[in-house]
Design a protein around this motif. Structure first.
Motif, mmCIF file in Angstrom:
data_model
loop_
_atom_site.group_PDB
_atom_site.id
_atom_site.type_symbol
_atom_site.label_atom_id
_atom_site.label_comp_id
_atom_site.label_asym_id
_atom_site.label_seq_id
_atom_site.Cartn_x
_atom_site.Cartn_y
_atom_site.Cartn_z
ATOM 1 N N ARG A 197 25.746 4.296 -10.318
ATOM 2 C CA ARG A 197 26.256 2.254 -10.864
ATOM 3 C C ARG A 197 25.506 1.126 -9.773
ATOM 4 O O ARG A 197 25.715 0.056 -10.489
ATOM 5 C CB ARG A 197 27.515 2.239 -10.609
ATOM 6 N N GLU A 198 24.874 1.873 -8.871
ATOM 7 C CA GLU A 198 24.766 0.705 -8.105
ATOM 8 C C GLU A 198 23.364 0.004 -8.002
ATOM 9 O O GLU A 198 22.987 -0.793 -7.614
ATOM 10 C CB GLU A 198 25.407 0.690 -6.937
ATOM 11 N N TYR A 199 22.010 1.565 -8.494
ATOM 12 C CA TYR A 199 20.996 1.383 -7.912
ATOM 13 C C TYR A 199 20.192 2.069 -8.567
ATOM 14 O O TYR A 199 20.499 2.891 -9.344
ATOM 15 C CB TYR A 199 20.781 1.443 -6.544
ATOM 16 N N VAL A 200 19.152 1.698 -8.195
ATOM 17 C CA VAL A 200 18.054 3.072 -9.562
ATOM 18 C C VAL A 200 16.727 2.762 -7.992
ATOM 19 O O VAL A 200 16.572 1.891 -8.220
ATOM 20 C CB VAL A 200 17.890 2.336 -10.702
ATOM 21 N N ARG A 201 16.535 4.598 -8.057
ATOM 22 C CA ARG A 201 16.091 4.937 -7.019
ATOM 23 C C ARG A 201 14.644 5.951 -7.460
ATOM 24 O O ARG A 201 14.421 6.951 -8.395
ATOM 25 C CB ARG A 201 16.269 5.334 -5.735
ATOM 26 N N LEU A 202 13.512 4.893 -7.084
ATOM 27 C CA LEU A 202 11.822 5.565 -7.967
ATOM 28 C C LEU A 202 11.859 7.082 -6.946
ATOM 29 O O LEU A 202 12.232 6.787 -6.148
ATOM 30 C CB LEU A 202 11.078 4.202 -8.546
ATOM 31 N N PRO A 203 10.804 7.568 -7.661
ATOM 32 C CA PRO A 203 10.710 8.740 -7.508
ATOM 33 C C PRO A 203 9.795 8.317 -5.725
ATOM 34 O O PRO A 203 10.033 8.978 -4.968
ATOM 35 C CB PRO A 203 8.814 9.469 -8.000
ATOM 36 N N ASN A 204 9.259 7.162 -5.569
ATOM 37 C CA ASN A 204 8.566 6.485 -4.326
ATOM 38 C C ASN A 204 9.513 6.095 -3.469
ATOM 39 O O ASN A 204 8.842 5.571 -2.186
ATOM 40 C CB ASN A 204 7.329 5.764 -4.552
ATOM 41 N N GLY A 205 10.172 5.998 -3.633
ATOM 42 C CA GLY A 205 11.485 5.708 -2.925
ATOM 43 C C GLY A 205 11.898 3.907 -2.827
ATOM 44 O O GLY A 205 13.107 3.674 -2.636
ATOM 45 N N LEU A 206 11.414 3.468 -3.379
ATOM 46 C CA LEU A 206 11.253 2.391 -4.364
ATOM 47 C C LEU A 206 13.060 2.087 -4.885
ATOM 48 O O LEU A 206 13.382 2.423 -5.606
ATOM 49 C CB LEU A 206 10.105 1.431 -4.877
ATOM 50 N N THR A 207 13.590 0.858 -4.387
ATOM 51 C CA THR A 207 14.586 1.520 -4.871
ATOM 52 C C THR A 207 15.737 -0.651 -5.539
ATOM 53 O O THR A 207 15.085 -0.990 -5.021
ATOM 54 C CB THR A 207 16.342 1.468 -3.888
ATOM 55 N N PHE A 208 16.077 -0.209 -6.718
ATOM 56 C CA PHE A 208 15.938 -1.254 -7.535
ATOM 57 C C PHE A 208 17.848 -1.486 -7.884
ATOM 58 O O PHE A 208 18.579 -0.567 -7.743
ATOM 59 C CB PHE A 208 15.471 -1.300 -8.870
ATOM 60 N N LYS A 209 18.448 -2.509 -7.329
ATOM 61 C CA LYS A 209 19.849 -2.855 -7.757
ATOM 62 C C LYS A 209 20.040 -2.759 -9.461
ATOM 63 O O LYS A 209 19.030 -3.040 -10.507
ATOM 64 C CB LYS A 209 19.821 -4.166 -7.565
ATOM 65 N N ILE A 210 21.116 -2.346 -9.653
ATOM 66 C CA ILE A 210 20.850 -2.415 -10.911
ATOM 67 C C ILE A 210 21.441 -3.327 -11.620
ATOM 68 O O ILE A 210 20.977 -3.418 -12.663
ATOM 69 C CB ILE A 210 22.736 -1.213 -10.926
ATOM 70 N N ASP A 211 21.672 -4.015 -10.979
ATOM 71 C CA ASP A 211 21.832 -5.778 -11.425
ATOM 72 C C ASP A 211 20.445 -6.393 -11.860
ATOM 73 O O ASP A 211 20.669 -7.166 -14.110
ATOM 74 C CB ASP A 211 22.022 -6.765 -10.520
ATOM 75 N N ILE A 218 0.902 -1.117 -0.389
ATOM 76 C CA ILE A 218 0.411 -0.244 0.387
ATOM 77 C C ILE A 218 0.997 1.092 0.003
ATOM 78 O O ILE A 218 0.769 2.006 -0.672
ATOM 79 C CB ILE A 218 -0.809 0.257 1.086
ATOM 80 N N ARG A 219 1.675 1.190 0.897
ATOM 81 C CA ARG A 219 2.713 2.386 0.778
ATOM 82 C C ARG A 219 3.227 2.749 -0.532
ATOM 83 O O ARG A 219 3.342 3.786 -0.864
ATOM 84 C CB ARG A 219 3.583 2.517 1.484
ATOM 85 N N HIS A 220 3.818 1.794 -1.646
ATOM 86 C CA HIS A 220 4.213 1.951 -2.137
ATOM 87 C C HIS A 220 3.149 2.539 -3.735
ATOM 88 O O HIS A 220 3.313 3.093 -4.490
ATOM 89 C CB HIS A 220 4.128 0.799 -3.031
ATOM 90 N N ALA A 221 2.276 1.747 -3.519
ATOM 91 C CA ALA A 221 0.873 2.195 -4.461
ATOM 92 C C ALA A 221 0.705 3.766 -3.996
ATOM 93 O O ALA A 221 0.435 4.146 -5.490
ATOM 94 C CB ALA A 221 -0.183 0.809 -4.398
ATOM 95 N N SER A 248 16.890 -7.620 -4.709
ATOM 96 C CA SER A 248 16.073 -6.306 -4.818
ATOM 97 C C SER A 248 15.187 -6.081 -4.063
ATOM 98 O O SER A 248 14.779 -4.726 -3.978
ATOM 99 C CB SER A 248 16.116 -6.043 -5.715
ATOM 100 N N GLY A 249 14.677 -7.026 -3.066
ATOM 101 C CA GLY A 249 13.919 -6.831 -2.433
ATOM 102 C C GLY A 249 12.217 -6.519 -3.096
ATOM 103 O O GLY A 249 10.847 -5.992 -2.668
ATOM 104 N N ILE A 250 11.516 -7.989 -4.194
ATOM 105 C CA ILE A 250 11.194 -7.141 -5.393
ATOM 106 C C ILE A 250 9.912 -8.357 -5.928
ATOM 107 O O ILE A 250 9.987 -8.694 -7.210
ATOM 108 C CB ILE A 250 11.322 -6.552 -6.548
ATOM 109 N N SER A 251 10.335 -9.354 -4.697
ATOM 110 C CA SER A 251 10.269 -11.137 -6.067
ATOM 111 C C SER A 251 8.017 -10.977 -5.768
ATOM 112 O O SER A 251 7.380 -11.449 -6.303
ATOM 113 C CB SER A 251 10.010 -12.335 -4.555
ATOM 114 N N GLY A 252 7.572 -10.342 -4.870
ATOM 115 C CA GLY A 252 6.304 -10.316 -4.605
ATOM 116 C C GLY A 252 5.572 -9.940 -6.183
ATOM 117 O O GLY A 252 4.746 -10.230 -6.545
#
Length: 290
Positions: free
Chosen positions: A56-70, A38-41, A247-251
Protein backbone atom coordinates in the motif's frame (compact mmCIF):
# COMPACT_ATOMS: atom_id res chain seq x y z
CA UNK A 1 32.92 7.74 -19.83
CA UNK A 2 34.51 4.58 -18.41
CA UNK A 3 34.33 1.67 -20.89
CA UNK A 4 32.77 -0.55 -18.19
CA UNK A 5 30.03 2.04 -17.60
CA UNK A 6 29.57 2.42 -21.36
CA UNK A 7 29.13 -1.35 -21.72
CA UNK A 8 26.49 -1.39 -18.95
CA UNK A 9 24.61 1.50 -20.59
CA UNK A 10 24.71 -0.29 -23.95
CA UNK A 11 23.27 -3.46 -22.41
CA UNK A 12 20.52 -1.51 -20.63
CA UNK A 13 19.58 0.35 -23.81
CA UNK A 14 19.49 -2.91 -25.75
CA UNK A 15 17.28 -4.54 -23.09
CA UNK A 16 14.74 -1.72 -23.26
CA UNK A 17 14.89 -1.25 -27.02
CA UNK A 18 16.14 2.34 -26.87
CA UNK A 19 17.69 3.91 -30.01
CA UNK A 20 21.42 4.82 -30.12
CA UNK A 21 20.84 8.60 -29.96
CA UNK A 22 19.52 8.19 -26.38
CA UNK A 23 23.03 7.36 -25.14
CA UNK A 24 24.28 10.97 -24.62
CA UNK A 25 21.18 11.72 -22.53
CA UNK A 26 21.84 8.64 -20.40
CA UNK A 27 25.46 9.70 -19.88
CA UNK A 28 24.30 13.18 -18.84
CA UNK A 29 21.96 11.56 -16.32
CA UNK A 30 24.76 9.37 -14.98
CA UNK A 31 26.92 12.44 -14.30
CA UNK A 32 24.38 13.59 -11.68
CA UNK A 33 24.64 10.37 -9.64
CA UNK A 34 27.29 8.11 -11.17
CA UNK A 35 27.37 5.26 -8.63
CA UNK A 36 23.60 5.16 -8.06
CA UNK A 37 22.84 5.29 -11.78
CA UNK A 38 25.29 2.53 -12.65
CA UNK A 39 24.02 0.36 -9.76
CA UNK A 40 20.46 0.73 -11.05
CA UNK A 41 21.50 0.08 -14.64
CA UNK A 42 23.47 -3.02 -13.68
CA UNK A 43 20.62 -4.52 -11.69
CA UNK A 44 18.08 -3.73 -14.43
CA UNK A 45 20.15 -5.88 -16.79
CA UNK A 46 20.84 -8.68 -14.31
CA UNK A 47 17.55 -9.16 -12.45
CA UNK A 48 17.29 -12.82 -13.56
CA UNK A 49 14.48 -14.48 -11.57
CA UNK A 50 14.14 -11.84 -8.87
CA UNK A 51 10.65 -10.61 -8.12
CA UNK A 52 9.43 -7.21 -7.04
CA UNK A 53 6.93 -6.26 -4.39
CA UNK A 54 3.77 -4.14 -4.24
CA UNK A 55 2.38 -2.81 -0.96
CA UNK A 56 0.00 0.00 0.00
CA UNK A 57 2.97 2.30 0.49
CA UNK A 58 5.45 1.44 -2.26
CA UNK A 59 6.42 -0.58 -5.31
CA UNK A 60 9.84 -2.22 -5.12
CA UNK A 61 11.41 -3.36 -8.39
CA UNK A 62 13.55 -6.51 -8.64
CA UNK A 63 16.68 -4.34 -8.61
CA UNK A 64 15.72 -2.86 -5.23
CA UNK A 65 14.66 0.53 -6.59
CA UNK A 66 11.60 1.65 -4.63
CA UNK A 67 8.84 4.02 -5.76
CA UNK A 68 6.28 5.55 -3.42
CA UNK A 69 2.79 4.40 -4.34
CA UNK A 70 1.84 8.08 -4.73
CA UNK A 71 4.22 8.37 -7.66
CA UNK A 72 2.86 5.22 -9.34
CA UNK A 73 -0.66 6.62 -8.92
CA UNK A 74 0.47 9.85 -10.55
CA UNK A 75 2.07 8.12 -13.55
CA UNK A 76 -0.85 5.78 -14.20
CA UNK A 77 -3.31 8.67 -13.73
CA UNK A 78 -1.35 10.55 -16.37
CA UNK A 79 -1.69 7.57 -18.75
CA UNK A 80 -5.39 7.31 -17.96
CA UNK A 81 -6.13 11.00 -18.44
CA UNK A 82 -4.13 11.11 -21.68
CA UNK A 83 -5.99 8.16 -23.19
CA UNK A 84 -9.32 9.57 -22.00
CA UNK A 85 -8.63 12.86 -23.76
CA UNK A 86 -7.27 11.15 -26.89
CA UNK A 87 -10.41 9.02 -27.10
CA UNK A 88 -12.58 12.13 -26.79
CA UNK A 89 -10.52 14.18 -29.26
CA UNK A 90 -10.30 11.45 -31.91
CA UNK A 91 -13.99 10.70 -31.54
CA UNK A 92 -14.90 14.37 -32.05
CA UNK A 93 -12.61 14.73 -35.06
CA UNK A 94 -14.14 11.63 -36.63
CA UNK A 95 -17.64 13.12 -36.35
CA UNK A 96 -16.98 16.58 -37.75
CA UNK A 97 -19.70 17.57 -40.26
CA UNK A 98 -19.00 17.71 -43.99
CA UNK A 99 -17.64 15.38 -46.63
CA UNK A 100 -14.02 16.54 -46.53
CA UNK A 101 -11.38 14.21 -45.07
CA UNK A 102 -13.70 11.21 -44.97
CA UNK A 103 -10.84 8.69 -44.96
CA UNK A 104 -9.10 10.53 -42.14
CA UNK A 105 -12.31 10.69 -40.12
CA UNK A 106 -12.80 6.95 -40.59
CA UNK A 107 -9.31 6.18 -39.30
CA UNK A 108 -9.68 8.50 -36.31
CA UNK A 109 -12.94 6.74 -35.41
CA UNK A 110 -10.94 3.47 -35.35
CA UNK A 111 -8.17 5.08 -33.30
CA UNK A 112 -10.77 6.30 -30.81
CA UNK A 113 -11.89 2.70 -30.33
CA UNK A 114 -8.26 1.66 -29.80
CA UNK A 115 -7.92 4.33 -27.09
CA UNK A 116 -10.92 2.77 -25.35
CA UNK A 117 -8.99 -0.51 -25.24
CA UNK A 118 -6.02 1.32 -23.77
CA UNK A 119 -8.27 2.86 -21.13
CA UNK A 120 -9.62 -0.53 -20.08
CA UNK A 121 -6.08 -1.90 -19.78
CA UNK A 122 -5.00 1.05 -17.61
CA UNK A 123 -8.09 0.72 -15.39
CA UNK A 124 -7.49 -3.00 -14.95
CA UNK A 125 -3.87 -2.36 -13.97
CA UNK A 126 -4.83 0.37 -11.49
CA UNK A 127 -7.54 -1.79 -9.93
CA UNK A 128 -5.22 -4.78 -9.85
CA UNK A 129 -2.56 -3.02 -7.80
CA UNK A 130 -5.12 -1.08 -5.75
CA UNK A 131 -4.53 2.53 -6.73
CA UNK A 132 -6.94 5.37 -7.43
CA UNK A 133 -7.35 7.83 -10.30
CA UNK A 134 -5.87 11.27 -9.53
CA UNK A 135 -6.82 14.64 -10.96
CA UNK A 136 -4.40 15.69 -13.74
CA UNK A 137 -1.97 18.55 -13.22
CA UNK A 138 -2.53 21.79 -15.09
CA UNK A 139 0.36 21.23 -17.51
CA UNK A 140 -1.12 17.94 -18.71
CA UNK A 141 -4.58 19.48 -19.17
CA UNK A 142 -3.09 22.38 -21.15
CA UNK A 143 -1.23 19.98 -23.45
CA UNK A 144 -4.37 18.07 -24.43
CA UNK A 145 -6.41 21.28 -24.62
CA UNK A 146 -3.91 22.52 -27.19
CA UNK A 147 -4.12 19.28 -29.21
CA UNK A 148 -7.90 19.46 -29.03
CA UNK A 149 -7.82 23.01 -30.41
CA UNK A 150 -5.97 22.05 -33.60
CA UNK A 151 -8.11 22.73 -36.68
CA UNK A 152 -5.77 21.80 -39.52
CA UNK A 153 -5.98 18.11 -40.40
CA UNK A 154 -2.29 17.79 -41.18
CA UNK A 155 -1.48 19.28 -37.76
CA UNK A 156 -3.85 16.81 -36.11
CA UNK A 157 -2.14 13.87 -37.81
CA UNK A 158 1.34 15.14 -36.96
CA UNK A 159 0.37 15.71 -33.31
CA UNK A 160 -1.13 12.22 -33.11
CA UNK A 161 1.29 10.16 -35.18
CA UNK A 162 4.60 11.75 -34.19
CA UNK A 163 4.39 13.91 -31.07
CA UNK A 164 2.00 11.88 -28.88
CA UNK A 165 3.50 8.60 -30.06
CA UNK A 166 7.17 9.45 -29.65
CA UNK A 167 6.84 11.71 -26.61
CA UNK A 168 4.60 9.50 -24.48
CA UNK A 169 3.86 6.07 -25.94
CA UNK A 170 7.47 5.07 -26.53
CA UNK A 171 9.48 6.73 -23.73
CA UNK A 172 6.90 6.24 -20.97
CA UNK A 173 4.73 3.35 -22.13
CA UNK A 174 7.48 1.02 -23.33
CA UNK A 175 9.91 1.63 -20.46
CA UNK A 176 7.11 1.54 -17.87
CA UNK A 177 5.94 -1.81 -19.24
CA UNK A 178 9.38 -3.43 -19.34
CA UNK A 179 10.48 -2.10 -15.95
CA UNK A 180 7.30 -3.04 -14.08
CA UNK A 181 6.56 -6.37 -15.80
CA UNK A 182 8.53 -8.44 -13.22
CA UNK A 183 6.56 -6.81 -10.38
CA UNK A 184 3.05 -7.55 -11.67
CA UNK A 185 3.26 -9.79 -14.76
CA UNK A 186 -0.37 -10.94 -14.50
CA UNK A 187 -1.55 -7.34 -15.00
CA UNK A 188 1.23 -6.12 -17.26
CA UNK A 189 0.59 -8.81 -19.90
CA UNK A 190 -2.80 -7.40 -20.86
CA UNK A 191 -1.44 -3.87 -20.49
CA UNK A 192 1.36 -4.65 -22.95
CA UNK A 193 -0.93 -6.39 -25.45
CA UNK A 194 -3.29 -3.40 -25.52
CA UNK A 195 -0.51 -0.93 -26.20
CA UNK A 196 1.52 -2.91 -28.73
CA UNK A 197 -1.25 -4.08 -31.06
CA UNK A 198 -0.93 -2.86 -34.66
CA UNK A 199 -4.07 -2.17 -36.67
CA UNK A 200 -4.81 -0.74 -40.09
CA UNK A 201 -5.53 2.58 -38.37
CA UNK A 202 -2.23 2.71 -36.45
CA UNK A 203 -0.27 1.76 -39.58
CA UNK A 204 -2.13 4.43 -41.54
CA UNK A 205 -1.38 7.04 -38.87
CA UNK A 206 2.33 6.18 -38.85
CA UNK A 207 2.64 6.32 -42.64
CA UNK A 208 0.49 9.44 -43.06
CA UNK A 209 2.20 11.42 -40.30
CA UNK A 210 5.64 10.65 -41.72
CA UNK A 211 4.49 11.52 -45.24
CA UNK A 212 3.21 14.91 -44.07
CA UNK A 213 6.34 15.55 -41.98
CA UNK A 214 8.53 14.77 -45.01
CA UNK A 215 6.53 17.07 -47.29
CA UNK A 216 6.66 19.90 -44.73
CA UNK A 217 10.20 19.23 -43.54
CA UNK A 218 11.43 22.74 -44.46
CA UNK A 219 8.34 24.66 -43.36
CA UNK A 220 8.29 27.25 -40.61
CA UNK A 221 4.83 26.00 -39.66
CA UNK A 222 6.18 22.54 -38.79
CA UNK A 223 8.89 24.09 -36.61
CA UNK A 224 6.30 26.24 -34.83
CA UNK A 225 4.00 23.26 -34.27
CA UNK A 226 6.92 21.29 -32.81
CA UNK A 227 7.81 24.18 -30.48
CA UNK A 228 4.24 24.55 -29.25
CA UNK A 229 3.69 20.85 -28.63
CA UNK A 230 7.10 20.03 -27.18
CA UNK A 231 7.09 23.04 -24.86
CA UNK A 232 3.83 21.81 -23.41
CA UNK A 233 5.06 18.22 -23.23
CA UNK A 234 8.19 19.35 -21.42
CA UNK A 235 6.17 21.43 -18.95
CA UNK A 236 3.72 18.61 -18.28
CA UNK A 237 6.55 16.19 -17.42
CA UNK A 238 8.46 18.78 -15.39
CA UNK A 239 5.35 19.30 -13.26
CA UNK A 240 5.93 15.78 -11.90
CA UNK A 241 9.44 16.59 -10.65
CA UNK A 242 8.47 17.49 -7.08
CA UNK A 243 6.70 14.17 -6.54
CA UNK A 244 9.53 12.33 -8.30
CA UNK A 245 12.03 14.02 -5.99
CA UNK A 246 10.17 12.72 -2.93
CA UNK A 247 10.51 9.23 -4.42
CA UNK A 248 14.21 9.79 -5.05
CA UNK A 249 13.92 9.61 -8.85
CA UNK A 250 14.04 13.25 -9.97
CA UNK A 251 17.05 12.41 -12.15
CA UNK A 252 15.10 9.69 -13.91
CA UNK A 253 12.17 12.01 -14.60
CA UNK A 254 14.48 14.65 -16.08
CA UNK A 255 16.01 11.96 -18.28
CA UNK A 256 12.58 10.86 -19.49
CA UNK A 257 11.60 14.49 -20.09
CA UNK A 258 14.66 15.10 -22.25
CA UNK A 259 14.13 11.87 -24.20
CA UNK A 260 10.42 12.67 -24.66
CA UNK A 261 11.31 16.04 -26.19
CA UNK A 262 14.17 14.65 -28.26
CA UNK A 263 12.42 11.60 -29.72
CA UNK A 264 9.99 13.37 -32.10
CA UNK A 265 12.73 15.83 -33.06
CA UNK A 266 14.96 12.94 -34.10
CA UNK A 267 12.08 11.49 -36.13
CA UNK A 268 11.61 14.83 -37.91
CA UNK A 269 15.36 15.12 -38.47
CA UNK A 270 15.47 11.63 -40.01
CA UNK A 271 12.66 12.72 -42.34
CA UNK A 272 14.79 15.62 -43.60
CA UNK A 273 13.85 18.52 -41.32
CA UNK A 274 16.92 20.74 -40.70
CA UNK A 275 16.85 20.58 -36.89
CA UNK A 276 19.76 20.82 -34.47
CA UNK A 277 18.18 18.34 -32.07
CA UNK A 278 20.47 18.86 -29.05
CA UNK A 279 20.19 22.65 -29.29
CA UNK A 280 16.41 22.47 -29.65
CA UNK A 281 16.03 20.08 -26.70
CA UNK A 282 18.00 22.43 -24.44
CA UNK A 283 15.98 25.44 -25.60
CA UNK A 284 12.63 23.72 -25.02
CA UNK A 285 13.41 22.16 -21.64
CA UNK A 286 14.59 25.51 -20.29
CA UNK A 287 11.37 27.34 -20.96
CA UNK A 288 7.67 26.91 -20.34
CA UNK A 289 5.04 26.99 -23.05
CA UNK A 290 3.75 30.44 -23.86
Amino acid sequence: MDTKFSSIVNKTMEKYGLPPWVKPYVFEYIKGNPMGAIRHATSFVEIRRKKGEITREYVRLPNGLTFKIDFIEEVLSLFHYGEERIDEIYGRWSKEPGYDNLERKKHFAELSQLSKRHLRAIKNLMEGIGIQQRQPRRGVVELFDYISSLKDWDDRILASGIFIKYSFSFPFGLVFYKVFYPVAPEFMRSFGKAFTVKTDATQWLEAESKRIAFEKRDSEHLRELADQLLSRISSSISSEESLAKSSGISGEIKLLRDVSVAYPLHVLSELGSPIDVDKKVKAITRKRAA
